[in-house]
Design a protein around this motif. Sequence first.
Motif, PDB file in Angstrom:
ATOM      1  N   SER A   1       0.832  -1.211   0.000  1.00  0.00           N
ATOM      2  CA  SER A   1       0.000   0.000   0.000  1.00  0.00           C
ATOM      3  C   SER A   1       0.864   1.258   0.000  1.00  0.00           C
ATOM      4  O   SER A   1       0.568   2.218  -0.721  1.00  0.00           O
TER       5      SER A   1
ATOM      6  N   PRO B   1      -4.804   2.185  -3.382  1.00  0.00           N
ATOM      7  CA  PRO B   1      -5.222   0.814  -3.079  1.00  0.00           C
ATOM      8  C   PRO B   1      -6.751   0.724  -3.006  1.00  0.00           C
ATOM      9  O   PRO B   1      -7.413   1.617  -2.475  1.00  0.00           O
TER      10      PRO B   1
ATOM     11  N   PHE C   1      -9.969  -1.986  -2.095  1.00  0.00           N
ATOM     12  CA  PHE C   1     -10.327  -3.246  -1.452  1.00  0.00           C
ATOM     13  C   PHE C   1     -11.822  -3.486  -1.620  1.00  0.00           C
ATOM     14  O   PHE C   1     -12.628  -2.559  -1.531  1.00  0.00           O
TER      15      PHE C   1
ATOM     16  N   ARG D   1      -7.748  -7.046  -1.604  1.00  0.00           N
ATOM     17  CA  ARG D   1      -7.164  -6.066  -2.511  1.00  0.00           C
ATOM     18  C   ARG D   1      -7.562  -6.378  -3.946  1.00  0.00           C
ATOM     19  O   ARG D   1      -7.459  -7.508  -4.400  1.00  0.00           O
TER      20      ARG D   1
ATOM     21  N   THR E   1      -6.508  -6.161  -7.595  1.00  0.00           N
ATOM     22  CA  THR E   1      -5.181  -6.065  -8.190  1.00  0.00           C
ATOM     23  C   THR E   1      -5.277  -5.951  -9.702  1.00  0.00           C
ATOM     24  O   THR E   1      -5.481  -6.952 -10.388  1.00  0.00           O
TER      25      THR E   1
ATOM     26  N   THR F   1      -1.107  -2.333 -10.322  1.00  0.00           N
ATOM     27  CA  THR F   1      -0.938  -2.765  -8.936  1.00  0.00           C
ATOM     28  C   THR F   1      -0.071  -4.022  -8.880  1.00  0.00           C
ATOM     29  O   THR F   1       0.797  -4.152  -8.015  1.00  0.00           O
TER      30      THR F   1
END
Length: 126
Positions: free
Chosen positions: A71, A81, A83, A88, A90, A94
């Motif tokens: 993060s 970031p 969520f 998370r 991605t 990322t």
Amino acid sequence: MQRYISKAATLLEALPYIQRFRNQVFVIKYGGSFMDSPDPNVRTSVARDIVFLEAVGINPVVVHGGGKAISRAMEAAGLKPRFVQGMRVTDEATMRVVERVLSREINPEIVRAIEALGGRAQLVTV
């Protein structure tokens, strides 16, 4: 002298467990407060425990995370970031950060700490 006696007593207490688990694999989750501690002695103590297990014939496998470091690196790269239900999300950008942080920063740091104390370690990425 009392310090040495205390250490010897601890080893004698651990002996049945060392004998029972010799040649077994221990999976150790390394994360949270240990990984993110600003005190290098905390991280060194974890590495010392891993090396001790190896020295008494137990085969430690370390599995680590890196959520906070990821993060921080994402924020430094201008990525936010995200969520969903605690997991998370991605995307490709990322993922590049995740791979860099885990493979080039956290993994090597753990390996160096273990090897500095005489243990054997190797980087394995999945």
